[in-house]
Design a protein around this motif. Structure first.
Motif, PDB file in Angstrom:
ATOM      1  N   GLY A 215       0.814  -1.207   0.000  1.00 26.36           N
ATOM      2  CA  GLY A 215       0.000   0.000   0.000  1.00 26.36           C
ATOM      3  C   GLY A 215       0.850   1.260   0.000  1.00 26.36           C
ATOM      4  N   GLU A 216       1.902   1.247   0.785  1.00 27.37           N
ATOM      5  CA  GLU A 216       2.797   2.407   0.840  1.00 27.37           C
ATOM      6  C   GLU A 216       3.550   2.562  -0.476  1.00 27.37           C
ATOM      7  OE1 GLU A 216       6.480   4.394   1.147  1.00 27.37           O
ATOM      8  OE2 GLU A 216       6.496   2.231   1.413  1.00 27.37           O
ATOM      9  N   ARG A 217       4.038   1.457  -1.051  1.00 28.73           N
ATOM     10  CA  ARG A 217       4.769   1.507  -2.324  1.00 28.73           C
ATOM     11  C   ARG A 217       3.846   1.937  -3.466  1.00 28.73           C
ATOM     12  NH1 ARG A 217       7.885   0.243   1.068  1.00 28.73           N
ATOM     13  NH2 ARG A 217      10.009  -0.415   0.889  1.00 28.73           N
ATOM     14  N   TRP A 218       2.604   1.471  -3.410  1.00 25.98           N
ATOM     15  CA  TRP A 218       1.625   1.812  -4.443  1.00 25.98           C
ATOM     16  C   TRP A 218       1.461   3.326  -4.519  1.00 25.98           C
ATOM     17  CZ3 TRP A 218      -1.159  -0.040  -8.379  1.00 25.98           C
ATOM     18  CH2 TRP A 218      -2.330   0.616  -8.747  1.00 25.98           C
ATOM     19  N   ARG A 219       1.379   3.948  -3.365  1.00 28.18           N
ATOM     20  CA  ARG A 219       1.184   5.398  -3.337  1.00 28.18           C
ATOM     21  C   ARG A 219       2.457   6.148  -3.734  1.00 28.18           C
ATOM     22  NH1 ARG A 219      -2.060   2.900  -0.211  1.00 28.18           N
ATOM     23  NH2 ARG A 219      -4.178   3.557   0.172  1.00 28.18           N
ATOM     24  N   ARG A 220       3.621   5.625  -3.383  1.00 25.25           N
ATOM     25  CA  ARG A 220       4.877   6.296  -3.672  1.00 25.25           C
ATOM     26  C   ARG A 220       5.271   6.176  -5.138  1.00 25.25           C
ATOM     27  NH1 ARG A 220      10.179   4.127  -1.130  1.00 25.25           N
ATOM     28  NH2 ARG A 220       8.834   3.890   0.658  1.00 25.25           N
ATOM     29  N   ASN A 221       5.094   4.981  -5.741  1.00 29.11           N
ATOM     30  CA  ASN A 221       5.546   4.771  -7.111  1.00 29.11           C
ATOM     31  C   ASN A 221       4.652   3.760  -7.837  1.00 29.11           C
ATOM     32  OD1 ASN A 221       6.990   4.713  -9.461  1.00 29.11           O
ATOM     33  ND2 ASN A 221       8.734   3.617  -8.638  1.00 29.11           N
ATOM     34  N   PRO A 222       3.444   4.142  -8.208  1.00 27.39           N
ATOM     35  CA  PRO A 222       2.528   3.199  -8.856  1.00 27.39           C
ATOM     36  C   PRO A 222       3.058   2.655 -10.185  1.00 27.39           C
ATOM     37  CG  PRO A 222       1.612   5.422  -8.879  1.00 27.39           C
ATOM     38  CD  PRO A 222       2.853   5.461  -8.042  1.00 27.39           C
ATOM     39  N   ALA A 223       3.907   3.402 -10.859  1.00 24.66           N
ATOM     40  CA  ALA A 223       4.429   2.942 -12.149  1.00 24.66           C
ATOM     41  C   ALA A 223       5.336   1.728 -12.002  1.00 24.66           C
ATOM     42  CB  ALA A 223       5.192   4.074 -12.833  1.00 24.66           C
ATOM     43  N   ALA A 224       5.816   1.456 -10.790  1.00 22.51           N
ATOM     44  CA  ALA A 224       6.708   0.311 -10.572  1.00 22.51           C
ATOM     45  C   ALA A 224       5.950  -1.018 -10.588  1.00 22.51           C
ATOM     46  CB  ALA A 224       7.458   0.463  -9.248  1.00 22.51           C
ATOM     47  N   PHE A 225       4.626  -0.978 -10.503  1.00 22.47           N
ATOM     48  CA  PHE A 225       3.825  -2.196 -10.493  1.00 22.47           C
ATOM     49  C   PHE A 225       3.431  -2.578 -11.913  1.00 22.47           C
ATOM     50  CE2 PHE A 225       3.486  -0.668  -6.219  1.00 22.47           C
ATOM     51  CZ  PHE A 225       3.403  -1.815  -5.439  1.00 22.47           C
ATOM     52  N   SER A 226       3.365  -3.882 -12.164  1.00 24.60           N
ATOM     53  CA  SER A 226       2.956  -4.358 -13.479  1.00 24.60           C
ATOM     54  C   SER A 226       1.484  -4.026 -13.721  1.00 24.60           C
ATOM     55  CB  SER A 226       3.149  -5.873 -13.576  1.00 24.60           C
ATOM     56  OG  SER A 226       2.195  -6.539 -12.761  1.00 24.60           O
ATOM     57  N   GLU A 227       1.099  -4.055 -14.994  1.00 19.18           N
ATOM     58  CA  GLU A 227      -0.306  -3.798 -15.334  1.00 19.18           C
ATOM     59  C   GLU A 227      -1.219  -4.812 -14.652  1.00 19.18           C
ATOM     60  OE1 GLU A 227      -1.664  -1.133 -17.041  1.00 19.18           O
ATOM     61  OE2 GLU A 227       0.392  -0.462 -16.703  1.00 19.18           O
ATOM     62  N   THR A 228      -0.778  -6.053 -14.571  1.00 14.11           N
ATOM     63  CA  THR A 228      -1.583  -7.093 -13.936  1.00 14.11           C
ATOM     64  C   THR A 228      -1.836  -6.758 -12.474  1.00 14.11           C
ATOM     65  OG1 THR A 228      -0.670  -8.752 -15.417  1.00 14.11           O
ATOM     66  CG2 THR A 228      -1.719  -9.553 -13.419  1.00 14.11           C
ATOM     67  N   VAL A 229      -0.795  -6.390 -11.743  1.00 16.85           N
ATOM     68  CA  VAL A 229      -0.951  -6.045 -10.328  1.00 16.85           C
ATOM     69  C   VAL A 229      -1.904  -4.865 -10.180  1.00 16.85           C
ATOM     70  CG1 VAL A 229       0.253  -5.154  -8.286  1.00 16.85           C
ATOM     71  CG2 VAL A 229       1.256  -7.025  -9.616  1.00 16.85           C
ATOM     72  N   LYS A 230      -1.744  -3.847 -11.000  1.00 16.26           N
ATOM     73  CA  LYS A 230      -2.623  -2.677 -10.923  1.00 16.26           C
ATOM     74  C   LYS A 230      -4.077  -3.061 -11.183  1.00 16.26           C
ATOM     75  CE  LYS A 230       0.932   0.281 -12.831  1.00 16.26           C
ATOM     76  NZ  LYS A 230       1.260   1.122 -13.976  1.00 16.26           N
TER      77      LYS A 230
ATOM     78  N   ILE B 202      -4.802  -8.823 -20.588  1.00 14.52           N
ATOM     79  CA  ILE B 202      -3.709  -8.879 -19.615  1.00 14.52           C
ATOM     80  C   ILE B 202      -4.127  -9.648 -18.372  1.00 14.52           C
ATOM     81  CG2 ILE B 202      -2.291  -7.472 -18.058  1.00 14.52           C
ATOM     82  CD1 ILE B 202      -2.340  -5.302 -20.294  1.00 14.52           C
ATOM     83  N   VAL B 203      -5.274  -9.310 -17.812  1.00 13.24           N
ATOM     84  CA  VAL B 203      -5.740  -9.964 -16.592  1.00 13.24           C
ATOM     85  C   VAL B 203      -6.084 -11.423 -16.866  1.00 13.24           C
ATOM     86  CG1 VAL B 203      -7.570 -10.004 -14.852  1.00 13.24           C
ATOM     87  CG2 VAL B 203      -6.493  -7.851 -15.473  1.00 13.24           C
ATOM     88  N   THR B 204      -6.749 -11.696 -17.970  1.00 13.65           N
ATOM     89  CA  THR B 204      -7.101 -13.077 -18.303  1.00 13.65           C
ATOM     90  C   THR B 204      -5.865 -13.949 -18.421  1.00 13.65           C
ATOM     91  OG1 THR B 204      -9.123 -12.386 -19.425  1.00 13.65           O
ATOM     92  CG2 THR B 204      -8.248 -14.559 -19.992  1.00 13.65           C
ATOM     93  N   ARG B 205      -4.857 -13.485 -19.125  1.00 18.97           N
ATOM     94  CA  ARG B 205      -3.615 -14.238 -19.296  1.00 18.97           C
ATOM     95  C   ARG B 205      -2.956 -14.512 -17.948  1.00 18.97           C
ATOM     96  NH1 ARG B 205      -2.515 -17.943 -21.152  1.00 18.97           N
ATOM     97  NH2 ARG B 205      -3.315 -17.236 -23.110  1.00 18.97           N
ATOM     98  N   ALA B 206      -2.888 -13.483 -17.106  1.00 20.31           N
ATOM     99  CA  ALA B 206      -2.245 -13.640 -15.797  1.00 20.31           C
ATOM    100  C   ALA B 206      -3.018 -14.614 -14.916  1.00 20.31           C
ATOM    101  CB  ALA B 206      -2.128 -12.286 -15.106  1.00 20.31           C
TER     102      ALA B 206
END
Length: 152
Positions: free
Chosen positions: A5-20, A84-88
């Motif tokens: 949660g803290e990382r999401w707010r600090r740098n959302p671009a670091a997460f993959s599209e699937t995670v988002k 993307i989500v279906t594949r993951a």
């Protein structure tokens, strides 16, 4: 959860599209379903864990394919959110149960199917991580060096 949660707010671009996308879907479900689906899933966790415990009362480890599908192409950069989500999510049905049951599991290369890599997953009793690792090591020693996947 606090870490992500803290990382999401600090740098959302670091997460993959699937995670988002999964995070957004989960947030939507919690807000609109008042957590009912999450509650049902949490209530089923002890039942699932007990089923694996019962099997592991008879066997030292459970061995199964890591993925329920063969290796596939990563969706293109311009793929739809649905693709993307279906594949993951197509890939996690064998591995995801152990995220909630607490059973240690590891995967090792097991060979090729139609030139593509196949993984072998080893699951052990809860708190018996070493058993899973020993069994995986024994399989690796038995299988020896495996051929490289074919590049297409």
């Amino acid at each position: 959860m606090a870490f992500y949660g803290e990382r999401w707010r600090r740098n959302p671009a670091a997460f993959s599209e699937t995670v988002k996308l999964v995070a957004l879907g989960g947030t939507y479900a919690l807000r609109n379903g008042y957590g009912a689906s999450y509650g049902k899933a949490r209530n089923l966790e002890p039942v699932l864990a007990a089923a694996y415990d019962k099997a592991l009362d008879q066997y030292d480890v459970i061995v199964m394919p890591t993925l329920p599908i063969t290796a596939s192409l990563i969706p293109a950069a311009d793929a739809s959110a649905e693709e993307i989500v279906t594949r993951a999510l197509d890939m996690v049905s064998n591995t995801a149960p152990f995220d909630v049951t607490g059973h240690p599991a590891c995967t090792i290369p097991a060979g090729l199917s139609e030139g593509l890599p196949v993984g072998l997953m080893v699951i052990a009793k809860r708190f018996s991580d070493a058993s899973a690792l020993r069994a995986a090591h024994a399989f690796e020693q038995t299988l020896g060096t495996l051929p490289c996947p074919q590049h297409k």
